[in-house]
Write a protein that holds these residues in place. Structure first.
Motif, short mmCIF file in Angstrom:
data_model
loop_
_atom_site.label_atom_id
_atom_site.label_comp_id
_atom_site.label_asym_id
_atom_site.label_seq_id
_atom_site.Cartn_x
_atom_site.Cartn_y
_atom_site.Cartn_z
N ARG A 187 42.19 6.72 -19.79
CA ARG A 187 41.99 7.30 -21.12
C ARG A 187 43.17 8.54 -21.40
O ARG A 187 43.72 8.80 -22.39
CB ARG A 187 40.65 7.78 -21.39
CG ARG A 187 40.34 8.74 -22.55
CD ARG A 187 38.78 9.14 -22.52
NE ARG A 187 38.96 10.09 -21.63
CZ ARG A 187 39.16 11.60 -21.73
NH1 ARG A 187 39.91 11.81 -22.91
NH2 ARG A 187 39.11 12.55 -20.80
N LEU A 188 43.17 9.10 -20.11
CA LEU A 188 43.99 10.21 -20.03
C LEU A 188 45.56 9.89 -20.17
O LEU A 188 46.25 10.64 -20.96
CB LEU A 188 43.99 11.04 -18.75
CG LEU A 188 42.59 11.67 -18.44
CD1 LEU A 188 42.41 12.19 -17.14
CD2 LEU A 188 42.50 13.03 -19.39
N ASP A 192 46.17 9.40 -23.90
CA ASP A 192 46.29 10.56 -24.45
C ASP A 192 47.82 11.29 -24.15
O ASP A 192 48.28 12.01 -25.31
CB ASP A 192 45.20 11.76 -23.95
CG ASP A 192 43.97 11.30 -24.43
OD1 ASP A 192 43.83 10.52 -25.55
OD2 ASP A 192 42.70 11.87 -23.93
N ALA A 226 50.42 9.59 -26.24
CA ALA A 226 50.24 9.98 -27.59
C ALA A 226 50.83 11.38 -27.79
O ALA A 226 51.80 11.68 -28.71
CB ALA A 226 49.15 10.05 -28.20
N LEU A 227 50.62 12.33 -26.79
CA LEU A 227 51.17 13.64 -26.93
C LEU A 227 52.80 13.65 -26.83
O LEU A 227 53.56 14.44 -27.35
CB LEU A 227 50.47 14.69 -26.04
CG LEU A 227 49.18 14.71 -26.22
CD1 LEU A 227 48.46 15.71 -25.07
CD2 LEU A 227 48.93 15.66 -27.65
#
Length: 370
Positions: free
Chosen positions: A22-23, A26, A29-30
């Motif tokens: 999950r991280l 993220d 995406a960032l």
């Protein structure tokens, strides 16, 4: 346990891996969002000044990396976190404008390692044969920037770099410090007892003198143009070894027979980044100047240093070299803390003008972050 959790309350391995996944999503995406911002920055810069757009801003990148290190909470070391961001910034800058960076070659030298440490791996590095060539290519605009060695903690100033600044219009826009680890490299199948010749750059041979005296006192020491050239040569010589770094060992498929053989474990080389533009203040800057003395002027060095002392400006380096214009006259290379736009530095420069023959500002630039 240090975080107050008992072994029984730790999450399961599958749960931890799900959290990592999950991280990772993220983070990805960032990073993509940051890259899109970099593309927007390029469009804004081109719209403002299409003819003279500068994509790489050393002071801005230094400020970003300083902030990364300041807000780091671990467990990664601040410098390790900054290196990660260095690569992200390098990749994003490549979207704006891919950079060509000249360095003292061939491929596999410590200078190339320094270039990649400073700019990240998303630039194109261009190996050149001499320091003079690096300066010329930068001045001609054939490359965006150049990287040249300037001083080593063991062997001192690199005279070819210092002398090039006397006649070049290139400016210093940054610096990078690189801890130098030398390894004794051999080709596959080479037996240590058969080594009768050791190749390396003359400075590397000097930096490993005591170790060589103790372990290979009878081996011939052959100075070549670079450590990478030394590594290339021994590929076909069963009785030879080379002193070079990790990059050269990997590039030429050599075996590290002995690691970290430098006499000084803190052996570090400082490299300068040269370009053609001026750099705005970053908040943590250095300035480099060349001062030409007036001939036969008693107390001249005192007159040069006094204005710095009076204003509490710290000198980080001072070296003398013979002038190229007149016999028995000398120039002083001086590095000090602060930017040439700082009021205190301007006051010092105005005081130097009457007491010296000439002052040449080589550049103001951010202090090395990594």
């Amino acid at each position: 346990m240090s975080d107050g959790m008992s072994k029984a309350t730790l999450p399961g391995l599958a749960q931890i891996r799900d959290e990592i996944d999950r991280l990772d999503a993220d983070i990805q995406a960032l990073i993509s969002a940051r890259a899109r911002c970099a593309q927007q920055v390029a469009l804004v810069k081109q719209a403002e000044d299409p003819e003279a757009t500068v994509f790489y801003r050393p002071e801005r990148e230094a400020q970003v990396l300083q902030k990364v290190m300041a807000r780091n909470e671990g467990p990664l070391h601040p410098e390790e976190m900054a290196r990660l961001f260095r690569e992200i910034m390098s990749a994003c800058l490549a979207l704006e404008h891919p950079l060509r960076i000249a360095f003292l070659g061939p491929n596999g030298t410590f200078t190339q390692t320094a270039a990649l440490k400073h700019f990240g791996h998303s630039v194109q590095t261009v190996p050149l044969n001499t320091i003079d060539e690096v300066f010329r290519e930068v001045e001609a605009g054939a490359v965006n920037y150049g990287v040249v060695p300037v001083e080593n903690t063991t062997e001192g100033i690199v005279t070819h770099t210092a002398d090039s600044f006397l006649t070049s219009s290139a400016r210093i826009i940054g610096e990078v410090e690189l801890r130098i680890h030398h390894h004794l490299l051999v080709a596959e199948g080479t037996r240590v007892e058969s080594i009768s010749r050791i190749y390396s750059h003359q400075q590397s041979l000097a930096q490993c003198r005591k170790w060589l005296d103790a372990h290979f006192p009878k081996a011939e020491r052959v100075a070549v143009s670079s450590n990478a050239e030394a590594a290339r040569r021994i590929k076909g010589e069963w009785h030879s070894a080379a002193i070079a770094g990790e990059t050269a060992a990997d590039m030429y498929g050599l075996v590290k027979r002995h690691e970290c053989i430098e006499d000084n474990p803190s052996n570090t080389t400082r490299f300068l980044i040269i370009g053609t533009e001026s750099v705005s203040p970053s908040g943590e800057d250095k300035t480099s100047i060349v001062v030409t003395m007036k001939r036969n002027q008693a107390g001249a060095l005192h007159d040069i240093l006094a204005p710095f002392a009076a204003r509490g400006i710290n000198l980080t380096r001072i070296e003398s070299r013979p002038s190229k214009n007149d016999i028995w006259t000398y120039v002083f290379f001086i590095d000090f803390e602060g930017h040439q736009d700082d009021p205190r530095v301007r006051e010092v420069m105005s005081e130097l003008d009457p007491v010296v023959s000439d002052v040449k500002v080589l550049g103001s630039y951010p202090r090395a972050v990594l």
